[in-house]
Write a protein that holds these residues in place. Structure first.
Motif, PDB file in Angstrom:
ATOM      1  N   UNK A  52       8.473   7.084  64.706  1.00 32.33           N
ATOM      2  CA  UNK A  52       8.172   8.270  63.922  1.00 32.33           C
ATOM      3  C   UNK A  52       9.428   8.185  62.895  1.00 32.33           C
ATOM      4  N   UNK A  53       9.256   8.329  61.532  1.00 28.47           N
ATOM      5  CA  UNK A  53       9.911   8.240  60.721  1.00 28.47           C
ATOM      6  C   UNK A  53      10.965   9.245  60.162  1.00 28.47           C
ATOM      7  N   UNK A  54      10.383  10.522  60.805  1.00 26.35           N
ATOM      8  CA  UNK A  54      11.226  11.943  60.654  1.00 26.35           C
ATOM      9  C   UNK A  54      10.862  12.889  61.815  1.00 26.35           C
ATOM     10  N   UNK A  55      11.643  13.627  62.202  1.00 30.79           N
ATOM     11  CA  UNK A  55      13.254  13.331  61.768  1.00 30.79           C
ATOM     12  C   UNK A  55      13.958  12.150  62.352  1.00 30.79           C
ATOM     13  N   UNK A  56      14.983  11.749  61.675  1.00 31.25           N
ATOM     14  CA  UNK A  56      15.784  10.683  62.374  1.00 31.25           C
ATOM     15  C   UNK A  56      17.235  10.873  62.167  1.00 31.25           C
ATOM     16  N   UNK A  57      18.068  10.296  63.348  1.00 30.34           N
ATOM     17  CA  UNK A  57      19.336  10.683  63.436  1.00 30.34           C
ATOM     18  C   UNK A  57      20.138   9.138  63.025  1.00 30.34           C
ATOM     19  N   UNK A  58      20.958   9.028  62.042  1.00 29.35           N
ATOM     20  CA  UNK A  58      21.702   7.718  61.857  1.00 29.35           C
ATOM     21  C   UNK A  58      23.144   7.903  62.776  1.00 29.35           C
ATOM     22  N   UNK A  59      23.543   6.953  63.453  1.00 34.01           N
ATOM     23  CA  UNK A  59      24.777   7.075  64.116  1.00 34.01           C
ATOM     24  C   UNK A  59      25.636   6.062  63.874  1.00 34.01           C
ATOM     25  N   UNK A  60      25.241   4.803  63.156  1.00 30.47           N
ATOM     26  CA  UNK A  60      26.335   3.740  62.785  1.00 30.47           C
ATOM     27  C   UNK A  60      26.332   3.030  63.710  1.00 30.47           C
TER      28      UNK A  60
END
Length: 305
Positions: free
Chosen positions: A152-160
């Motif tokens: 699923x493309x959204x929502x997404x969470x980027x944590x590096x």
């Protein structure tokens, strides 16, 4: 003397005065954030090339790495190193030079500046100084991996990048899991080094469960690979097949599950660590769909324990 040392030695001369013509300088912001290719050097738009050719100085994470891109596109602008170890010390002189009319571009080794790369402190200083800031969008490994993953493309969470040691990494996964139990539903994006990938996936599987995921490696390059599977399947594969190159891991959102007593307690304990009993009960009741009175009664009991 290395190229980077030579650039550092010339920093006073570099930031002292603008070198582009007055008309061009007036049309450029004080600082432009320019995205660069993440692998394929042809993924570089004309406006990015034009901007890097017109500014006075290009601030680079590593001048030697950026030199390859600049040579490939015939850009001869002076470069200067700006990385996590010297960013704070360089900012005052850079802001002063911008006030004097100098125009800068900021690039990272690959991708979009500031995304798991240096530059945030400089951007804050430019904004606080009332100087003009702009950017040229372009490649980003995390977003490309998200679109290729099939998740699923959204929502997404980027944590590096998560902490490199397993204990701290597991603590980070535990925090994310607690947020999910409190209502977060998002696809997770991470960067990881190849020599840590198998352990990263094993820790994720242990804390997040066997959910659908993807490992995206060497994106836009000759050996591009997107491998999809559950976290435990991917952990087993990369434990046997050591990967190489730049890696982005995409982990799907938590699977729908009926709130059990154990899940309820786990969610409440996580919420109670940072909320009052009333607020924790309200948040968990909303997330789980359980009756608020039932959740509040359990929260009171856990609070007393």
């Amino acid at each position: 003397m290395s190229e980077e040392t030579a650039q550092d030695a010339n920093k006073d001369e570099t930031t002292a005065r603008p070198s582009v013509s007055g008309d061009i300088a007036a049309s450029l912001p004080s600082l432009v954030l320019v995205s660069t290719p993440i692998g394929n050097l042809q993924d570089f738009p004309p406006r990015a090339r034009e901007t890097l050719a017109k500014v006075d100085v290009i601030l680079c994470e590593d001048t030697r790495t950026s030199a390859t891109l600049l040579r490939a596109h015939g850009i001869n602008t002076r470069t200067q190193a700006l990385h996590e170890h010297n960013e704070s010390a360089r900012i005052p002189a850079l802001v002063e030079a911008m006030h004097g009319g100098a125009r800068f571009a900021l690039i990272s080794d690959a991708g979009t500046p500031l995304v798991s790369d240096p530059g945030y402190r400089l951007v804050r200083a430019v904004i606080d100084a009332g100087l003009k800031l702009s950017g040229i969008p372009g490649p980003n490994a995390a977003l490309l991996a998200l679109t290729l993953s099939g998740l699923p493309p959204h929502p997404y969470l980027f944590s590096g990048f998560l902490p490199p040691k397993s204990g701290a990494r597991r603590a980070a996964f535990t925090t994310l899991r607690g947020a999910e139990l409190a209502g977060l539903s998002a696809t997770h994006l991470f960067y990881e080094a190849p020599h840590r990938l198998a352990e990263f996936l094993a820790d994720a599987a242990a804390l997040l469960g066997p959910r659908p995921s993807a490992v995206c490696r060497e994106l836009t390059k000759h050996f591009e690979e997107v491998r999809r599977g559950t976290l435990d399947e991917l952990a087993a594969h990369y434990a046997e097949h050591a990967p190489r190159g730049e890696i982005c891991v995409v982990i799907g959102p938590a699977l729908a599950e009926e709130a059990s007593a154990e899940t309820l307690d786990e969610a409440l304990r996580t919420a109670l660590a940072s909320m009052s009993v009333k607020d924790a009960a309200a948040a968990v009741a909303t997330a789980t769909g359980l009756p608020r009175k039932q959740v509040y009664a359990r929260a009171l009991q856990l609070g007393r324990e």
